[in-house]
Design an enzyme around this catalytic site. Sequence first.
Site: not given
Length: 304
Positions: A105, A109
């Site tokens: 993963h 951001r």
Amino acid sequence: MHHTPDKTEIIDYFKALQDRICRELEAVDGSHFREDLWERPGGGGGRTRVLQGEVIEKGGVNFSAVHGQMPARITQALGVPSGNFLATGVSIVQHPVSPMVPIIHMNVRYFEMDSGLWWFGGGIDLTPHYVDTEDASWFHQELKKACDPYSPEYYGRFKAWADDYFYLKHRKETRGVGGIFFDRLNTEKEDRSKAELFAFVQSVGERFAPIYTHLVRKHKDAPYGKPEQEWQRLRRGRYVEFNLVWDKGTKFGLDTDGRTESILMSMPPRADWVYEHRPLPGSAEAHTLSLLRKGIDWVTGTAK
């Protein structure tokens, strides 16, 4: 003097990162991503890309840039004033066909509000179905290389943060061998410019493809059978539990009326839950469970 990146530059970088990572994953798999373009009713949208191939059973590489009025429940949860927001980034989860290849993963951001508040966040973590201590050590060394040029304390700080974040409290297990996790990085908290923090986030983002394609190529042809597949589905079940119970990104996406299919692309295609499952003592599965704990110094290999 460092150039201060604006939201357009950051958004363009995340789009390009998605493109580069998809090309690398397609090269190692031999299949192509399906792309869905979507728009958020309240503002913005994204590009969802999903791969269902020969090596990756289900993998997503998503880009989004959403904006608009911040919902009241989110302003309360984040502890920020009401107003308009922008949230953009790339989110990745890869579920391989082989139980000998790990799940991975990554999320990088950026968030800002019209009040001038902004921050970067993200992280990358590895969830092997079977923990290979050599792989775990190499993975953490690669993350340390991504962190060290920006601060000698980043790796240790963000590694501990990942141990705490990617933790299934109800199981008393870490999700995998951890990685790094960081949030709300801005000039007030880090004593670094916006350009420097953006460069750090880029360093993390660019590390993804070399790391995962190396691990895929190393393990994709390793032999396995039905017992390993059954264990893989059990470990995927733990992954589902974390994402639906503890993951803040899932909750943020759903609470801001993001695209549900894109948010839940992180779910594996198949997962199992077996009542009171306990691996045999001395088995590879029991060994893996013994290593799903916080505080292991993977860089120095003290878990070996």
